[in-house]
Design a protein around this motif. Structure first.
Motif, PDB file in Angstrom:
ATOM      1  N   LYS A   1      90.490  89.614   6.732  1.00 36.44           N
ATOM      2  CA  LYS A   1      91.416  88.483   6.781  1.00 36.44           C
ATOM      3  C   LYS A   1      92.837  88.943   7.087  1.00 36.44           C
ATOM      4  N   ARG A   2      93.265  90.051   6.434  1.00 36.00           N
ATOM      5  CA  ARG A   2      94.604  90.570   6.707  1.00 36.00           C
ATOM      6  C   ARG A   2      94.715  91.041   8.161  1.00 36.00           C
ATOM      7  N   ARG A   3      93.671  91.700   8.653  1.00 35.24           N
ATOM      8  CA  ARG A   3      93.697  92.174  10.033  1.00 35.24           C
ATOM      9  C   ARG A   3      93.783  91.003  11.018  1.00 35.24           C
ATOM     10  N   ASN A   4      93.059  89.930  10.761  1.00 33.45           N
ATOM     11  CA  ASN A   4      93.102  88.775  11.649  1.00 33.45           C
ATOM     12  C   ASN A   4      94.470  88.104  11.624  1.00 33.45           C
ATOM     13  N   VAL A   5      95.081  88.058  10.439  1.00 31.16           N
ATOM     14  CA  VAL A   5      96.422  87.483  10.351  1.00 31.16           C
ATOM     15  C   VAL A   5      97.416  88.314  11.163  1.00 31.16           C
ATOM     16  N   VAL A   6      97.312  89.641  11.036  1.00 39.01           N
ATOM     17  CA  VAL A   6      98.219  90.521  11.790  1.00 39.01           C
ATOM     18  C   VAL A   6      98.009  90.356  13.288  1.00 39.01           C
ATOM     19  N   LEU A   7      96.762  90.303  13.736  1.00 36.35           N
ATOM     20  CA  LEU A   7      96.479  90.134  15.154  1.00 36.35           C
ATOM     21  C   LEU A   7      96.975  88.792  15.671  1.00 36.35           C
ATOM     22  N   THR A   8      96.838  87.756  14.854  1.00 36.53           N
ATOM     23  CA  THR A   8      97.337  86.433  15.258  1.00 36.53           C
ATOM     24  C   THR A   8      98.848  86.450  15.418  1.00 36.53           C
ATOM     25  N   VAL A   9      99.541  87.058  14.477  1.00 39.14           N
ATOM     26  CA  VAL A   9     100.998  87.134  14.559  1.00 39.14           C
ATOM     27  C   VAL A   9     101.428  87.936  15.779  1.00 39.14           C
TER      28      VAL A   9
ATOM     29  N   PHE B   1      99.757  88.366  18.562  1.00 40.84           N
ATOM     30  CA  PHE B   1      99.467  87.574  19.753  1.00 40.84           C
ATOM     31  C   PHE B   1     100.528  86.494  19.968  1.00 40.84           C
ATOM     32  N   LEU B   2     100.926  85.793  18.906  1.00 37.77           N
ATOM     33  CA  LEU B   2     101.940  84.747  19.043  1.00 37.77           C
ATOM     34  C   LEU B   2     103.282  85.337  19.470  1.00 37.77           C
ATOM     35  N   ILE B   3     103.617  86.498  18.953  1.00 38.91           N
ATOM     36  CA  ILE B   3     104.864  87.146  19.361  1.00 38.91           C
ATOM     37  C   ILE B   3     104.804  87.530  20.840  1.00 38.91           C
ATOM     38  N   ALA B   4     103.665  88.049  21.287  1.00 38.12           N
ATOM     39  CA  ALA B   4     103.515  88.420  22.694  1.00 38.12           C
ATOM     40  C   ALA B   4     103.625  87.206  23.601  1.00 38.12           C
ATOM     41  N   VAL B   5     103.002  86.092  23.203  1.00 37.06           N
ATOM     42  CA  VAL B   5     103.099  84.870  24.006  1.00 37.06           C
ATOM     43  C   VAL B   5     104.528  84.359  24.049  1.00 37.06           C
ATOM     44  N   ALA B   6     105.202  84.381  22.907  1.00 39.85           N
ATOM     45  CA  ALA B   6     106.600  83.935  22.869  1.00 39.85           C
ATOM     46  C   ALA B   6     107.478  84.827  23.744  1.00 39.85           C
ATOM     47  N   ALA B   7     107.233  86.155  23.707  1.00 38.88           N
ATOM     48  CA  ALA B   7     108.007  87.066  24.549  1.00 38.88           C
ATOM     49  C   ALA B   7     107.757  86.798  26.032  1.00 38.88           C
TER      50      ALA B   7
END
Length: 297
Positions: free
Chosen positions: A14-22, A24-30
């Motif tokens: 669960k922690r790993r999925n949360v980190v990957l989601t964050v 990914f969202l940062i990469a999309v925003a960038a």
């Protein structure tokens, strides 16, 4: 809680999925920030380039006529391709080789040729062997290419939809004396329509989008071609023009898929039983009534 498809995630997963989601969202925003900055540096976000789309002139002169031509070509192609595809798909299931083999040859032949090649072939055909005016040839060529290609694809969709039904239904229908035509018309096709509907709608979306090939190659004045002309007239606002056209295509296809989803849900609800319970005094069994068992003759 476990599932048939996967095991429940543990704390580390669960922690790993949360980190990957964050991440990914940062990469999309960038990425979006980079695109925005690049467009701004190139002057593509200036108000002068987007202002024409807030006035009626751009819509009445360019966008609306182009959209009308897009819808006209797509509607004609759908009206012709759908029944033709249904006939070819049913013909491929025929027990007679003289029907099944020619239908298979036609479907496989036109399904293997790019739709753009079919459009170009249609344009040359109408120019060489018909009296169609030069103004109408692009429309005829676009519709011809779309019909030949998409009718072949729809034929395979119809064939696959019918073959996906349980064989027991065909056997039961033939056991009670239904002919092959009655079996197809009364039993198989009504059930297959619901199963085929998502694939058919996907192909209709392809038809709408492929009309743009006529504007790019055959000088057919559809929506994409109108965007080219419009961007030149309003000071080379290419990004703005194609962004507006892309949003129109998205809205058009979204409306089409939404309607199809609503229709599919309605068809599925209509096929469900009402679940009404019939009282014992209201039910009559034909066999026992006819023989007198449990009642009078």
């Amino acid at each position: 809680m476990s599932s048939v498809l996967y095991d429940a995630q543990g704390p580390r997963a669960k922690r790993r999925n949360v980190v990957l989601t964050v991440v990914f969202l940062i990469a999309v925003a960038a990425l979006l920030w980079w695109v925005f900055g690049t467009l701004k540096d190139k002057g593509q976000l200036e108000w002068a380039l987007w202002e024409p789309f807030f006035h009626t002139e751009a819509w009445s002169t360019y966008i609306w006529p182009g959209l009308q031509n897009t819808l006209k070509a797509a509607a004609l192609a759908v009206i012709i391709a759908m029944p033709l595809g249904a006939v070819l798909g049913i013909a491929r299931l025929s027990d007679h080789a003289w029907v099944r083999v020619p239908a298979a040859v036609v479907v496989e032949f036109f399904r293997s040729i790019p739709v753009l090649v079919l459009m170009i072939f249609g344009l040359a055909l109408f120019a060489e062997y018909t009296n169609v005016s030069s103004d109408d040839r692009p429309l005829y060529a676009v519709v011809t290419g779309l019909v030949l290609y998409n009718a072949s694809v729809l034929a395979e969709i119809v064939r696959a939809g019918i073959l996906s039904l349980p064989k027991g239904q065909s056997e039961a229908a033939m056991a009670i004396g239904l002919r092959k035509g009655q079996l197809m018309r009364l039993i198989l096709l009504p059930q297959a329509v619901t199963a085929m509907l998502p694939a058919i709608v996907s192909q209709l979306v392809v038809i709408v989008k492929d009309t743009a090939l006529g504007g790019a190659v055959l000088t057919y004045s559809e929506l994409l071609s109108a965007a080219n002309t419009m961007s030149g007239y309003y000071g080379a606002n290419v990004i703005a023009s194609f962004t507006v056209v892309a949003l129109i295509f998205i809205a058009l296809n979204f409306a089409l898929t939404s309607f199809a989803s609503w229709l599919e849900r309605r068809l599925r609800r209509a096929k469900k039983s009402t679940g009404a319970v019939v009282g014992a005094d209201e039910a009559q069994i034909a066999g026992t009534t006819g023989t007198g068992a449990g009642g009078t003759i």
